[in-house]
Scaffold this motif. Structure first.
Motif, PDB file in Angstrom:
ATOM      1  N   ALA A 283     -19.162 -28.943  29.230  1.00 53.78           N
ATOM      2  CA  ALA A 283     -20.533 -28.904  27.728  1.00 53.78           C
ATOM      3  C   ALA A 283     -19.359 -28.507  26.699  1.00 53.78           C
ATOM      4  N   MET A 284     -17.861 -27.488  27.853  1.00 53.37           N
ATOM      5  CA  MET A 284     -17.757 -26.827  26.767  1.00 53.37           C
ATOM      6  C   MET A 284     -16.575 -27.814  26.024  1.00 53.37           C
ATOM      7  N   LYS A 285     -16.140 -28.734  26.286  1.00 53.13           N
ATOM      8  CA  LYS A 285     -15.816 -30.321  25.547  1.00 53.13           C
ATOM      9  C   LYS A 285     -16.751 -31.149  24.626  1.00 53.13           C
ATOM     10  N   VAL A 286     -17.935 -30.738  24.706  1.00 53.60           N
ATOM     11  CA  VAL A 286     -19.265 -31.184  24.817  1.00 53.60           C
ATOM     12  C   VAL A 286     -19.424 -30.842  23.244  1.00 53.60           C
ATOM     13  N   PHE A 287     -19.207 -29.062  23.388  1.00 54.04           N
ATOM     14  CA  PHE A 287     -19.139 -28.062  22.757  1.00 54.04           C
ATOM     15  C   PHE A 287     -19.110 -28.048  20.750  1.00 54.04           C
ATOM     16  N   GLY A 288     -17.113 -28.040  21.708  1.00 52.55           N
ATOM     17  CA  GLY A 288     -16.029 -28.316  20.918  1.00 52.55           C
ATOM     18  C   GLY A 288     -15.916 -29.635  19.989  1.00 52.55           C
ATOM     19  N   GLU A 289     -16.759 -30.919  20.731  1.00 51.61           N
ATOM     20  CA  GLU A 289     -16.965 -32.346  20.167  1.00 51.61           C
ATOM     21  C   GLU A 289     -17.367 -31.571  18.921  1.00 51.61           C
ATOM     22  N   ALA A 290     -18.857 -31.135  19.197  1.00 51.64           N
ATOM     23  CA  ALA A 290     -19.871 -30.912  17.808  1.00 51.64           C
ATOM     24  C   ALA A 290     -19.122 -29.821  16.921  1.00 51.64           C
ATOM     25  N   GLY A 291     -18.400 -28.967  17.042  1.00 52.70           N
ATOM     26  CA  GLY A 291     -17.774 -28.356  15.615  1.00 52.70           C
ATOM     27  C   GLY A 291     -18.643 -27.268  16.067  1.00 52.70           C
ATOM     28  N   VAL A 292     -18.932 -26.728  17.644  1.00 49.87           N
ATOM     29  CA  VAL A 292     -19.615 -25.882  17.404  1.00 49.87           C
ATOM     30  C   VAL A 292     -18.221 -24.490  17.680  1.00 49.87           C
ATOM     31  N   PRO A 293     -18.844 -23.169  16.443  1.00 52.86           N
ATOM     32  CA  PRO A 293     -17.700 -21.803  16.461  1.00 52.86           C
ATOM     33  C   PRO A 293     -18.018 -21.311  17.217  1.00 52.86           C
ATOM     34  N   ILE A 294     -18.751 -20.538  18.525  1.00 50.03           N
ATOM     35  CA  ILE A 294     -18.367 -19.663  19.211  1.00 50.03           C
ATOM     36  C   ILE A 294     -19.206 -20.130  20.527  1.00 50.03           C
ATOM     37  N   VAL A 295     -18.849 -19.941  21.488  1.00 51.41           N
ATOM     38  CA  VAL A 295     -19.641 -20.503  22.842  1.00 51.41           C
ATOM     39  C   VAL A 295     -19.547 -19.315  23.617  1.00 51.41           C
TER      40      VAL A 295
ATOM     41  N   TYR B  69     -24.758 -31.085  31.395  1.00 53.40           N
ATOM     42  CA  TYR B  69     -24.314 -30.458  30.325  1.00 53.40           C
ATOM     43  C   TYR B  69     -25.044 -30.990  29.072  1.00 53.40           C
ATOM     44  N   PRO B  70     -24.840 -30.179  28.493  1.00 51.34           N
ATOM     45  CA  PRO B  70     -25.600 -30.993  26.940  1.00 51.34           C
ATOM     46  C   PRO B  70     -25.529 -32.779  26.815  1.00 51.34           C
ATOM     47  N   ASP B  71     -25.912 -33.216  25.822  1.00 45.89           N
ATOM     48  CA  ASP B  71     -25.554 -34.553  25.456  1.00 45.89           C
ATOM     49  C   ASP B  71     -25.085 -34.995  24.008  1.00 45.89           C
ATOM     50  N   LEU B  72     -23.559 -34.873  23.452  1.00 47.49           N
ATOM     51  CA  LEU B  72     -23.348 -34.605  22.330  1.00 47.49           C
ATOM     52  C   LEU B  72     -24.132 -35.588  21.038  1.00 47.49           C
ATOM     53  N   ASP B  73     -24.969 -36.720  21.666  1.00 51.14           N
ATOM     54  CA  ASP B  73     -25.329 -36.863  20.564  1.00 51.14           C
ATOM     55  C   ASP B  73     -26.426 -36.612  20.114  1.00 51.14           C
ATOM     56  N   GLU B  74     -27.396 -35.420  21.263  1.00 51.25           N
ATOM     57  CA  GLU B  74     -28.372 -34.976  21.268  1.00 51.25           C
ATOM     58  C   GLU B  74     -28.347 -33.604  19.853  1.00 51.25           C
ATOM     59  N   LEU B  75     -26.966 -33.073  20.408  1.00 53.46           N
ATOM     60  CA  LEU B  75     -26.540 -31.920  20.014  1.00 53.46           C
ATOM     61  C   LEU B  75     -26.183 -32.388  18.693  1.00 53.46           C
ATOM     62  N   LEU B  76     -25.700 -32.798  18.285  1.00 55.00           N
ATOM     63  CA  LEU B  76     -25.622 -33.434  16.410  1.00 55.00           C
ATOM     64  C   LEU B  76     -27.055 -33.664  15.499  1.00 55.00           C
ATOM     65  N   LYS B  77     -27.252 -34.152  16.663  1.00 52.30           N
ATOM     66  CA  LYS B  77     -28.793 -34.622  15.977  1.00 52.30           C
ATOM     67  C   LYS B  77     -29.955 -33.164  15.706  1.00 52.30           C
ATOM     68  N   LEU B  78     -29.618 -32.103  16.453  1.00 51.73           N
ATOM     69  CA  LEU B  78     -30.419 -30.749  16.639  1.00 51.73           C
ATOM     70  C   LEU B  78     -29.732 -30.233  15.109  1.00 51.73           C
ATOM     71  N   ARG B  79     -28.186 -30.364  14.938  1.00 57.58           N
ATOM     72  CA  ARG B  79     -27.639 -29.770  14.636  1.00 57.58           C
ATOM     73  C   ARG B  79     -27.922 -29.824  13.139  1.00 57.58           C
ATOM     74  N   ARG B  80     -28.054 -31.686  12.488  1.00 58.55           N
ATOM     75  CA  ARG B  80     -28.660 -31.690  11.571  1.00 58.55           C
ATOM     76  C   ARG B  80     -30.102 -31.268  10.841  1.00 58.55           C
ATOM     77  N   ARG B  81     -30.666 -31.489  12.242  1.00 55.23           N
ATOM     78  CA  ARG B  81     -31.654 -31.199  12.121  1.00 55.23           C
ATOM     79  C   ARG B  81     -32.223 -29.407  11.142  1.00 55.23           C
ATOM     80  N   LEU B  82     -31.138 -28.040  12.198  1.00 54.68           N
ATOM     81  CA  LEU B  82     -31.174 -27.063  11.442  1.00 54.68           C
ATOM     82  C   LEU B  82     -30.409 -26.700   9.284  1.00 54.68           C
ATOM     83  N   ARG B  83     -29.421 -27.473   9.744  1.00 53.18           N
ATOM     84  CA  ARG B  83     -28.731 -28.218   8.506  1.00 53.18           C
ATOM     85  C   ARG B  83     -29.868 -28.195   7.598  1.00 53.18           C
ATOM     86  N   SER B  84     -30.579 -29.008   8.058  1.00 61.86           N
ATOM     87  CA  SER B  84     -31.820 -29.449   6.766  1.00 61.86           C
ATOM     88  C   SER B  84     -32.441 -28.699   6.613  1.00 61.86           C
ATOM     89  N   PHE B  85     -32.778 -27.609   6.984  1.00 56.92           N
ATOM     90  CA  PHE B  85     -33.568 -26.376   6.731  1.00 56.92           C
ATOM     91  C   PHE B  85     -32.555 -24.890   5.630  1.00 56.92           C
TER      92      PHE B  85
END
Length: 330
Positions: free
Chosen positions: A94-106, A45-61
């Motif tokens: 994975a569902m819990k990780v995406f929830g923690e990261a604030g992802v809207p749709i799974v 399942y995804p790593d939460l810290d890496e997922l948050l890092k990905l989201r920050r990178r996308l938001r920078s664009f």
């Protein structure tokens, strides 16, 4: 306000690709491959810290994550074979990780929801020579078997087990749990006909709904079915994401179909958007399964290898932005 999302299978796109998407007018990314996130191969399942890092990178664009995909439920799990319960543990985590990261749709994928053996796929050559996906029942010369009623019932029971675990997590984290229709929507596919309706019958939670694919549902019954279902699911607030895909033909009328550019199929996409507006839809529209135009490189502009925006993608984003501009001007 309806926005535009783009499907990707990668999490490591170069800066140039993300810049191109923003320049074209895209707002979000939809991640279609549940195994592409950092951590899935290592721990399931995804790593939460890496997922948050990905989201920050996308938001920078100027982009954000709109939809993600959970690790697949394989044929092994759906057949209830020994050791397969670990897959359920992974998708719950994975569902819990995406929830923690604030992802809207799974979205959760399930093996066996399509009967691919019934169809023969080919390259459809359409207006001016652009190439898209075509599928035909008639070209499949050898008769193919499909699951029995008992097998489909057993499959559905396995689906209920998974959703029974995921729905409470979706409610806890306010995540929308969305199901794509069976693609191709042959008769009796679990999410291709009556089974698609049964999802919200079985799970009436407001977090449960649909990644509604215009093209796939048009393949099942044409524009009238699409407009009816938008009215039905949309009034209930069950449509979480729209795949804007146009097609020619359908299984009932032609025994097959060919995908097209948004302006070149049987559906009037402006009427589709107006129907969505009428029911109050305010999610994303995603121009998926984009055909290949002259000058596009299939290897660079599709699947896991996508590293640049193709002409077909640029055309599709521009076409949708024009339709949305006209719709909101009314």
């Amino acid at each position: 306000m309806i926005r535009i999302s783009i499907t990707t299978a990668r999490v490591d796109h170069p800066d140039s690709y993300l810049k191109q998407l923003v320049q074209l007018g895209a707002d979000c990314l939809d991640f279609g491959n549940g195994s592409s996130f950092v951590g899935v191969k290592e721990q399931g399942y995804p790593d939460l810290d890496e997922l948050l890092k990905l989201r920050r990178r996308l938001r920078s664009f100027g982009l954000d994550i709109n939809r993600v995909t959970l690790p697949n439920m394989s044929e092994r799990f759906m057949r209830n074979l020994p050791g397969s319960e670990k897959e359920l543990d992974h998708t719950i985590n994975a569902m819990k990780v995406f929830g923690e990261a604030g992802v809207p749709i799974v979205r959760q994928r399930f093996a066996g929801d399509t009967f691919d053996q019934l169809m023969t796929r080919y390259d459809a050559v359409l207006r001016g020579g652009y190439i898209s996906r075509g599928e035909s029942l008639g070209l499949t010369k050898q008769q193919q078997e499909t699951p029995t009623y008992e097998e489909l019932k057993a499959w559905w029971e396995r689906f209920l087990i998974v959703y029974g675990q995921l729905v409470p997590i979706a409610e806890d984290f306010n995540v929308k749990l969305s199901m794509h229709p069976s693609d191709t929507p042959n008769a009796d596919t679990p999410f291709g006909s009556l089974g698609y309706h049964r999802i919200t019958d079985a799970f009436p939670s407001k977090q449960v709904g649909y990644l509604y694919c215009i093209g796939t549902r048009a393949e099942a019954g044409g524009s009238s079915l699409v407009l009816d279902e938008i009215n039905h699911y949309g009034r209930q607030g069950r449509i979480h994401l729209i795949h804007m895909r146009n097609v020619r033909g359908s299984l009932p009328t032609s025994g097959g179909f060919e995908e097209t550019l948004l302006d070149d199929g049987d559906l009037n996409m402006f009427k589709v958007l107006m129907a969505l507006k009428k029911v109050g839809y305010d999610g994303c529209v995603n121009p998926d399964h984009i055909p290949f135009l002259e000058g596009d490189d299939r290897e660079r502009h599709s699947g896991d290898n996508r590293t640049a925006c193709g002409i077909g993608l640029a055309y599709s984003i521009g076409y949708l932005k024009a339709l949305l501009c006209a719709m909101y001007a009314i």
